[in-house]
Enzyme design. Sequence first.
Site, PDB file in Angstrom:
ATOM      1  N   SER A  65      14.344 -27.761  30.341  1.00 15.42           N
ATOM      2  CA  SER A  65      14.743 -26.382  30.630  1.00 15.42           C
ATOM      3  C   SER A  65      16.007 -25.964  29.877  1.00 15.42           C
ATOM      4  CB  SER A  65      15.018 -26.280  32.137  1.00 15.42           C
ATOM      5  OG  SER A  65      15.723 -25.100  32.435  1.00 15.42           O
ATOM      6  N   GLU A  74      18.228 -24.418  31.175  1.00 17.01           N
ATOM      7  CA  GLU A  74      19.300 -24.598  32.157  1.00 17.01           C
ATOM      8  C   GLU A  74      20.155 -25.815  31.780  1.00 17.01           C
ATOM      9  OE1 GLU A  74      19.781 -22.250  34.393  1.00 17.01           O
ATOM     10  OE2 GLU A  74      21.266 -23.239  35.637  1.00 17.01           O
ATOM     11  N   TYR A 120      20.304 -28.695  39.593  1.00 16.95           N
ATOM     12  CA  TYR A 120      19.005 -28.597  38.922  1.00 16.95           C
ATOM     13  C   TYR A 120      19.155 -28.934  37.430  1.00 16.95           C
ATOM     14  CZ  TYR A 120      15.026 -26.327  36.601  1.00 16.95           C
ATOM     15  OH  TYR A 120      13.939 -26.064  35.793  1.00 16.95           O
TER      16      TYR A 120
HETATM   17  P1  NAP Z   1       7.291 -23.442  40.136  1.00 13.86           P
HETATM   18  O1  NAP Z   1       6.448 -22.197  40.162  1.00 13.86           O
HETATM   19  O2  NAP Z   1       8.465 -23.543  41.039  1.00 13.86           O
HETATM   20  O3  NAP Z   1       6.310 -24.684  40.392  1.00 13.86           O
HETATM   21  C1  NAP Z   1       6.808 -25.952  40.690  1.00 13.86           C
HETATM   22  C2  NAP Z   1       5.644 -26.846  41.039  1.00 13.86           C
HETATM   23  O4  NAP Z   1       6.150 -28.166  41.340  1.00 13.86           O
HETATM   24  C3  NAP Z   1       4.839 -26.400  42.272  1.00 13.86           C
HETATM   25  O5  NAP Z   1       3.466 -26.603  42.008  1.00 13.86           O
HETATM   26  C4  NAP Z   1       5.319 -27.369  43.349  1.00 13.86           C
HETATM   27  O6  NAP Z   1       4.368 -27.612  44.370  1.00 13.86           O
HETATM   28  C5  NAP Z   1       5.499 -28.633  42.508  1.00 13.86           C
HETATM   29  N1  NAP Z   1       6.294 -29.667  43.178  1.00 13.86           N
HETATM   30  C6  NAP Z   1       7.469 -29.512  43.831  1.00 13.86           C
HETATM   31  N2  NAP Z   1       7.875 -30.688  44.347  1.00 13.86           N
HETATM   32  C7  NAP Z   1       6.933 -31.618  44.012  1.00 13.86           C
HETATM   33  C8  NAP Z   1       6.761 -32.986  44.270  1.00 13.86           C
HETATM   34  N3  NAP Z   1       7.662 -33.671  44.976  1.00 13.86           N
HETATM   35  N4  NAP Z   1       5.651 -33.615  43.789  1.00 13.86           N
HETATM   36  C9  NAP Z   1       4.732 -32.924  43.074  1.00 13.86           C
HETATM   37  N5  NAP Z   1       4.836 -31.609  42.794  1.00 13.86           N
HETATM   38  C10 NAP Z   1       5.918 -30.959  43.259  1.00 13.86           C
HETATM   39  O7  NAP Z   1       7.840 -23.696  38.654  1.00 13.86           O
HETATM   40  P2  NAP Z   1       7.318 -23.114  37.244  1.00 13.86           P
HETATM   41  O8  NAP Z   1       8.068 -21.875  36.953  1.00 13.86           O
HETATM   42  O9  NAP Z   1       5.859 -23.117  37.206  1.00 13.86           O
HETATM   43  O10 NAP Z   1       7.899 -24.217  36.255  1.00 13.86           O
HETATM   44  C11 NAP Z   1       7.144 -25.375  35.918  1.00 13.86           C
HETATM   45  C12 NAP Z   1       8.099 -26.443  35.414  1.00 13.86           C
HETATM   46  O11 NAP Z   1       8.838 -25.957  34.300  1.00 13.86           O
HETATM   47  C13 NAP Z   1       9.149 -26.900  36.428  1.00 13.86           C
HETATM   48  O12 NAP Z   1       9.401 -28.263  36.193  1.00 13.86           O
HETATM   49  C14 NAP Z   1      10.363 -26.066  36.065  1.00 13.86           C
HETATM   50  O13 NAP Z   1      11.537 -26.739  36.494  1.00 13.86           O
HETATM   51  C15 NAP Z   1      10.227 -26.025  34.569  1.00 13.86           C
HETATM   52  N6  NAP Z   1      10.808 -24.872  33.892  1.00 13.86           N
HETATM   53  C16 NAP Z   1      10.492 -23.605  34.299  1.00 13.86           C
HETATM   54  C17 NAP Z   1      11.003 -22.531  33.605  1.00 13.86           C
HETATM   55  C18 NAP Z   1      10.653 -21.107  33.969  1.00 13.86           C
HETATM   56  O14 NAP Z   1      11.347 -20.194  33.504  1.00 13.86           O
HETATM   57  N7  NAP Z   1       9.602 -20.879  34.723  1.00 13.86           N
HETATM   58  C19 NAP Z   1      11.828 -22.749  32.482  1.00 13.86           C
HETATM   59  C20 NAP Z   1      12.098 -24.056  32.093  1.00 13.86           C
HETATM   60  C21 NAP Z   1      11.576 -25.116  32.800  1.00 13.86           C
HETATM   61  P3  NAP Z   1       4.224 -26.647  45.662  1.00 13.86           P
HETATM   62  O15 NAP Z   1       3.475 -25.447  45.171  1.00 13.86           O
HETATM   63  O16 NAP Z   1       3.442 -27.467  46.610  1.00 13.86           O
HETATM   64  O17 NAP Z   1       5.614 -26.322  46.101  1.00 13.86           O
HETATM   65  O1  F7E Z   2      18.122 -16.273  37.823  1.00 16.88           O
HETATM   66  C1  F7E Z   2      20.868 -13.864  38.271  1.00 16.88           C
HETATM   67  C2  F7E Z   2      21.182 -15.332  38.472  1.00 16.88           C
HETATM   68  O2  F7E Z   2      16.806 -17.454  39.582  1.00 16.88           O
HETATM   69  C3  F7E Z   2      18.358 -15.640  36.587  1.00 16.88           C
HETATM   70  C4  F7E Z   2      14.111 -21.199  36.706  1.00 16.88           C
HETATM   71  O3  F7E Z   2      12.763 -21.028  36.332  1.00 16.88           O
HETATM   72  O4  F7E Z   2      14.880 -20.390  34.577  1.00 16.88           O
HETATM   73  C5  F7E Z   2      14.966 -20.176  35.969  1.00 16.88           C
HETATM   74  O5  F7E Z   2      16.316 -20.327  36.413  1.00 16.88           O
HETATM   75  C6  F7E Z   2      19.717 -14.963  36.591  1.00 16.88           C
HETATM   76  C7  F7E Z   2      20.858 -15.862  37.082  1.00 16.88           C
HETATM   77  O6  F7E Z   2      16.420 -17.956  37.133  1.00 16.88           O
HETATM   78  C8  F7E Z   2      19.936 -12.539  41.511  1.00 16.88           C
HETATM   79  O7  F7E Z   2      22.538 -15.524  38.886  1.00 16.88           O
HETATM   80  C9  F7E Z   2      21.309 -12.018  39.933  1.00 16.88           C
HETATM   81  O8  F7E Z   2      21.956 -15.680  36.228  1.00 16.88           O
HETATM   82  O9  F7E Z   2      15.632 -15.840  38.020  1.00 16.88           O
HETATM   83  P1  F7E Z   2      16.681 -16.867  38.227  1.00 16.88           P
HETATM   84  P2  F7E Z   2      17.339 -19.118  36.503  1.00 16.88           P
HETATM   85  O10 F7E Z   2      18.412 -19.521  37.405  1.00 16.88           O
HETATM   86  O11 F7E Z   2      17.736 -18.679  35.122  1.00 16.88           O
HETATM   87  C10 F7E Z   2      15.322 -21.693  34.132  1.00 16.88           C
HETATM   88  C11 F7E Z   2      15.113 -21.742  32.631  1.00 16.88           C
HETATM   89  C12 F7E Z   2      14.671 -22.793  34.876  1.00 16.88           C
HETATM   90  O12 F7E Z   2      14.422 -23.856  34.323  1.00 16.88           O
HETATM   91  C13 F7E Z   2      14.556 -22.622  36.350  1.00 16.88           C
HETATM   92  O13 F7E Z   2      13.579 -23.513  36.889  1.00 16.88           O
HETATM   93  O14 F7E Z   2      19.673 -13.870  37.505  1.00 16.88           O
HETATM   94  N1  F7E Z   2      20.651 -13.130  39.524  1.00 16.88           N
HETATM   95  N2  F7E Z   2      20.905 -11.636  41.137  1.00 16.88           N
HETATM   96  C14 F7E Z   2      19.777 -13.482  40.482  1.00 16.88           C
HETATM   97  N3  F7E Z   2      18.884 -14.493  40.561  1.00 16.88           N
HETATM   98  C15 F7E Z   2      18.119 -14.573  41.672  1.00 16.88           C
HETATM   99  N4  F7E Z   2      17.198 -15.555  41.767  1.00 16.88           N
HETATM  100  N5  F7E Z   2      18.257 -13.691  42.721  1.00 16.88           N
HETATM  101  C16 F7E Z   2      19.148 -12.659  42.694  1.00 16.88           C
HETATM  102  O15 F7E Z   2      19.247 -11.875  43.617  1.00 16.88           O
END
Ligand code: NAP
Ligand code: F7E
Length: 334
Positions: A127, A129, A151
């Site tokens: 990520s 992050e 995270y």
């Molecule tokens: P998400 O919607 O939060 O999905 C996370 C998945 O992980 C869900 O299916 C959840 O299952 C499963 N999970 C949680 N705990 C687990 C465990 N102990 N064993 C097996 N499975 C488990 O996340 P996403 O946005 O699809 O992201 C997919 C991956 O990419 C994650 O690893 C995330 O950290 C990473 N990532 C996401 C982003 C983004 O912007 N979306 C960016 C960079 C990296 P349940 O449905 O049962 O909770």
């Molecule tokens: O926040 C700001 C918050 O929670 C984005 C995950 O998929 O992407 C995701 O992480 C920004 C932050 O995503 C609210 O402070 C303001 O600056 O949508 P977010 P994230 O933290 O960037 C990375 C790449 C991952 O890997 C993660 O799994 O938005 N913000 N106000 C807020 N964020 C939330 N959630 N809620 C608010 O009310």
Amino acid sequence: MKRALITGVTGQDGLYLAELLLEKGYEVYGLVRGQNNPKIPMLRRILPDVHILTGDILDLSSLMRAFAASRPDEVYNLGAISYVAYSWENARLTTDVTGGGVLNILEATRLYRDSSGTEPRFYQASSSEMFGKVQETPQRESTLLWPRSPYGVAKVYGHYMTINYRESYDLHASSGILFNHESPRRGPEFVTRKVSTAVARIALGLQDSVALGNLDAKRDWGFAGDYVEAMWLMLQQDKADDYVISTGETHTIRELLDVAFGAVGIDDWSSRVKVDERFMRPAEVDLLIGDSSKAHEVLGWKPRVSFEELVTMMVESDLVEQKARIDGRNRDGH
Ligand code: NAP
Ligand code: F7E
């Protein structure tokens, strides 16, 4: 027919990836955790062809059973606790799942490879992050990692463990450093979906305003459907490697609000948004913008959906969902 095993199949990316692999003719196995997981009916409805296996990335023996049942050519580790704000409140659990879970599945992949004599390929969901307090702009594969949340720290562990298994055991293990990617399937806790749902409800007269945290943070937001294609492309390469996947554009939360409210004809949203300290984070990632030129050159990957198209797509989808809820309530006589 190739076989793929996906952890996190019930999440946003898991659904898009399973859909893509089914379209490509894969036999897809999805690992689903927990007893009576409420997302199973949704998964069965959207993607009935996915074979569901029960297991948890915290439980190595459940992973080994999943490997024996699916005999995968490709393994995608998307399972994680992925909500950054939650990770401060549950740092130990996030470390175990998002960090330690990667070691479990790498180990399961290695043990399966050695016992089966096959060469499964492995993808780790790293990520942006991990860049946290960014040390270089734009961020690329070589940028020093400086995570700012439990995270982010857990993802750094998983990232380096993936590289370590590649270097120690010659495992075909790749890591995608994906910047934020969103869609109508995004969880409601993330800012884009929180905003798109609130805007739809405000437009329909169901609520007056939305409470948010830091409006000045900048993110490089892309469309999840485009990003899962990059995951697949990484595993089609002869050599495993790490790739930044991003759009190369960054926007503030304010710009997100401009586009989202603009989609329902509201130009001035100032009275509709309340800043609430509860949504501020102990340490913020202020700016993310990725340089994905390596993915362009090696994988031939480029994002297709623009920021404006993405946000508009999400608001339109939430309008349909919210209207369906109203119609359902009216039918039920509420
Ligand atoms: P998400 O919607 O939060 O999905 C996370 C998945 O992980 C869900 O299916 C959840 O299952 C499963 N999970 C949680 N705990 C687990 C465990 N102990 N064993 C097996 N499975 C488990 O996340 P996403 O946005 O699809 O992201 C997919 C991956 O990419 C994650 O690893 C995330 O950290 C990473 N990532 C996401 C982003 C983004 O912007 N979306 C960016 C960079 C990296 P349940 O449905 O049962 O909770
Ligand atoms: O926040 C700001 C918050 O929670 C984005 C995950 O998929 O992407 C995701 O992480 C920004 C932050 O995503 C609210 O402070 C303001 O600056 O949508 P977010 P994230 O933290 O960037 C990375 C790449 C991952 O890997 C993660 O799994 O938005 N913000 N106000 C807020 N964020 C939330 N959630 N809620 C608010 O009310």
